[in-house]
Design an enzyme around this catalytic site. Structure first.
Site, short mmCIF file in Angstrom:
data_model
loop_
_atom_site.label_atom_id
_atom_site.label_comp_id
_atom_site.label_asym_id
_atom_site.label_seq_id
_atom_site.Cartn_x
_atom_site.Cartn_y
_atom_site.Cartn_z
N CYS A 17 0.86 -1.18 0.00
CA CYS A 17 0.00 0.00 0.00
C CYS A 17 0.91 1.24 0.00
O CYS A 17 2.13 1.13 0.13
CB CYS A 17 -0.89 0.00 1.24
N HIS A 46 5.60 -5.03 8.73
CA HIS A 46 5.62 -6.41 9.19
C HIS A 46 5.84 -7.39 8.04
O HIS A 46 4.91 -8.03 7.56
CB HIS A 46 4.33 -6.73 9.95
N HIS A 129 -0.88 -4.72 19.49
CA HIS A 129 -0.40 -4.38 18.14
C HIS A 129 0.25 -2.99 18.20
O HIS A 129 -0.26 -2.09 18.86
CB HIS A 129 -1.56 -4.37 17.14
N GLU A 131 0.31 -0.50 16.26
CA GLU A 131 -0.55 0.63 15.88
C GLU A 131 -1.49 1.01 17.03
O GLU A 131 -1.71 2.19 17.31
CB GLU A 131 -1.36 0.30 14.62
N THR A 170 -6.34 0.78 11.73
CA THR A 170 -6.60 0.91 10.28
C THR A 170 -6.63 -0.42 9.54
O THR A 170 -7.03 -0.47 8.38
CB THR A 170 -5.52 1.80 9.62
#
Length: 316
Positions: A17, A46, A129, A131, A170
């Site tokens: 992305c 990752h 995680h 994020e 996200t």
């Protein structure tokens, strides 16, 4: 020996992305600008193949800032970091570059804006995680409550049911998140949500592409790392969409050929941090064993691009 025919549905979009692309460029440009070693707090994205490639170029991956010397540049990963991390880097007068995906930064800004208006934040995300840790770390402890499931919604204790807002990680499953949001809105009718959902365009697009190929495939492989949230969600989405065998593979060596015995159709996708090189490796492995016909199934076209930070666009 005659090879059995196999139709391989290639899901599109898949793989890198814009946020991942930008983060990798940031590390490469930092090494070019300042020379090796350049330190990176947490895996930049990752994916072991990507991380190993950057390590070979001079990146040193660490988990905490105290593992970095003061006199070498440090990069923060695409997943985002708690506010305390750049504050500590500034205190130590370190050169640092923040590779946080702009779509993750948008969630950080949203959370802060809601807090400034006196709202307590509920974050939909996965505990532990990076994020989630980064987003929750934008505000003082206790200001952000985490929910992972619909069941969690019934259990959380909030300060004031009329003064709440929610944000999301996200890289979640679009469908699972929809159910959690519905549960939040049912329990807290006045809760404020984002203008546009936080799940990023790439996560959504990759999940939609998998939904398109999964029902017509005997098996589906997602190229991605075990610690990649969005890659694991793609496997779950495939199973829910009706594919009886959906597996995550890091690369072609991980394919369980016995489990694929007798298949006539297979679908292949890739998580947002998996390079196309590894997808091609998987396709080549199938070509070696089957008479393969590749059909690209495209559900969206992506044109998103994010600029690298200005500090890397300026000459050294």
């Amino acid at each position: 020996m005659t090879k059995s025919p196999l139709t391989l549905y290639l899901a599109a979009p898949r793989g890198f992305c814009a946020g991942v692309d930008r983060a990798i460029k940031i590390v490469e440009m930092a090494i070019e600008k300042w020379g090796a070693p350049v330190y990176v707090r947490h895996e930049i994205v990752h994916n072991k193949f990507v991380v190993d490639g950057l390590r070979a170029k001079g990146a040193v991956f660490v988990e905490e800032l105290d593992e970095c010397p003061d006199d070498r540049p440090v990069i923060f990963s695409a997943h985002g970091v708690p506010k305390a991390i750049p504050a500590e880097a500034e205190r130590r007068q370190m050169v640092y570059v923040d590779a946080t995906c702009p779509l993750v930064s948008k969630v950080h800004i949203e959370a802060e804006r809601h807090a400034e208006h006196g709202l307590q934040i509920i974050m939909i995300g996965h505990r532990g995680h990076p994020e989630t840790i980064g987003t929750m770390g934008q505000l003082p402890e206790g200001e952000v409550l985490l929910v992972e499931t619909v069941a969690d919604v019934a259990r959380i204790a909030v300060r004031d049911p009329a003064r709440l807002a929610f944000v999301t990680q996200t890289t979640l499953s679009v469908d699972d998140t929809r159910d959690i949001v519905a549960a939040l809105q049912a329990r807290f009718p006045q809760i404020v949500g984002p203008h546009k959902e936080d799940i990023c365009y790439a996560t959504t697009n990759r999940q939609e592409a998998v939904k398109a190929v999964a029902p017509k495939s005997d098996a589906l492989l997602v190229v991605g790392a075990p610690n990649s949230s969005n890659s694991r969600r793609l496997v779950e989405v495939a199973a829910k969409a009706g594919c009886s065998y959906a597996q995550l593979v890091q690369r072609a060596d991980d394919i369980d050929w016995r489990a694929l015995d007798g298949i006539a159709t297979i679908a292949v996708s890739a998580g947002a941090s998996a390079p196309e090189l590894l997808v091609n490796e998987v396709i080549d492995a199938f070509r070696a064993r089957f008479d393969v016909t590749v059909e690209v199934v495209e559900t969206a076209v992506e044109h998103v691009e994010f600029k690298v930070p200005r500090v890397l666009r300026q000459p050294a």
